[in-house]
Design an enzyme around this catalytic site. Structure first.
Site, PDB file in Angstrom:
ATOM      1  N   LYS A  53       0.824  -1.203   0.000  1.00 19.22           N
ATOM      2  CA  LYS A  53       0.000   0.000   0.000  1.00 19.22           C
ATOM      3  C   LYS A  53       0.862   1.259   0.000  1.00 19.22           C
ATOM      4  O   LYS A  53       0.588   2.212  -0.736  1.00 19.22           O
ATOM      5  CB  LYS A  53      -0.949  -0.025   1.206  1.00 19.22           C
ATOM      6  N   GLN A  97      -4.499  -1.193   9.679  1.00 19.89           N
ATOM      7  CA  GLN A  97      -4.391  -2.547   9.140  1.00 19.89           C
ATOM      8  C   GLN A  97      -4.946  -3.578  10.121  1.00 19.89           C
ATOM      9  O   GLN A  97      -4.607  -3.580  11.303  1.00 19.89           O
ATOM     10  CB  GLN A  97      -2.921  -2.870   8.830  1.00 19.89           C
ATOM     11  N   ASP A 120     -10.961   2.951   3.507  1.00 22.00           N
ATOM     12  CA  ASP A 120     -11.152   1.496   3.454  1.00 22.00           C
ATOM     13  C   ASP A 120     -12.621   1.139   3.289  1.00 22.00           C
ATOM     14  O   ASP A 120     -12.956   0.013   2.925  1.00 22.00           O
ATOM     15  CB  ASP A 120     -10.604   0.853   4.737  1.00 22.00           C
TER      16      ASP A 120
END
Length: 286
Positions: A53, A97, A120
């Site tokens: 990412k 995460q 997200d």
């Protein structure tokens, strides 16, 4: 008939080039899109994902901040960092995460992220926006699946789509996104009776359960579009999906491979959401 491959790597490259162009335009107006990635603990898979990412951000011209913390970090301290990032005008997207250490309530952390920076797409506000058709951020993996479906040129209006899986991250939002594209949607799951009877009626099948060979050739209508979200390993340790690819590709009209299908699209849609967030923030200041 052999199915046409839906190349996720190729589509991802095109979308990332568009992200880079949009990032350059924002920079010319004094705004550098910024993504903050927070990693707690030493989970090996998480470290790999986070690395991808951050690298993708840098390659697309985005500003990325990677914050790593020991697994002993308290929930209160993590929440404090999230609140600080919410208030940072240089940060347009926040990604914590998962999974998090057991002593931290992941849902509480997700809900602490400002909806305007929830790139997200996991916040309840994002889920509600998707449910009601309001502007928000779509969850990256199913959003990537939609882009893959669109790349085939097939009009989803009126098509029968079957989603195998009902997770909050993929299955449920996938079904809602397909509804927004005017497909008729059936959601199947572990309690579904006679899965094959449902999939044989489908023009589009999205397999997202995390179990090898969930979808076999005898379960697919000739010419159907098959999207494989699964990420599994076979006996030889080779990456594979939820679909029996070798057999299903001889029946389907279109199919995504694993790897090289949905996988690259997930990170790409994270970049797309971050650019979108930066553009919205700039528009609000104008």
């Amino acid at each position: 008939m052999t199915a046409q491959l839906i190349n996720g790597n190729e589509l991802s490259s095109k979308l990332r080039a568009d992200v880079a162009a949009r990032a350059a335009q924002l920079k010319a107006r004094g705004t550098t899109p910024g993504l903050a990635v927070v990693l707690v603990g030493e989970d090996p898979a998480s470290q790999v994902y986070v690395g991808k990412k951050v690298q993708a951000c840098q390659e697309a011209g985005l500003h990325s901040v990677l914050e790593k913390y020991d697994a002993t970090l308290s929930e209160a301290d993590l929440l404090a960092r999230v609140h600080a990032l919410n208030a940072d005008p240089a940060i347009h997207g926040i990604l914590v995460q998962l999974p998090l250490p057991r002593h931290i309530d992941a849902q509480k952390v997700i809900e602490a992220i400002a909806p305007s920076k929830d790139v997200d797409g996991f916040h309840i506000a994002s889920a509600g926006a998707l449910m009601t058709g309001m502007p928000g951020f779509w969850s990256c993996t199913p959003y990537g699946c939609i882009k893959l479906l669109e790349s085939t040129g097939i009009d989803l209006r009126g098509k029968h789509a079957v989603v195998i899986g009902r997770s909050n991250n993929v299955g449920k939002p996938m079904a809602l996104m397909l509804l927004q594209k005017n497909a008729t949607v059936t959601i199947c799951h572990s309690a579904t009776q006679d899965l094959k009877a449902h999939t044989l009626q489908a023009d589009v099948i999205v397999a997202a359960v995390g179990r090898r060979n969930t979808l076999t050739a005898d379960m697919v209508k000739p010419g159907a579009v098959v999207i494989d979200v699964g990420m599994n390993r076979n006996e030889q340790g080779k990456l594979c999906g939820d679909v029996d690819f070798a057999a299903v590709k001889e029946v389907a009209g279109w199919i995504t491979p694993v790897p090289g299908g949905v996988g690259p699209m997930t990170v790409t849609m994270l970049l797309v959401n971050t650019i979108e967030s930066a553009e919205r923030a700039l528009a609000q200041r104008a």
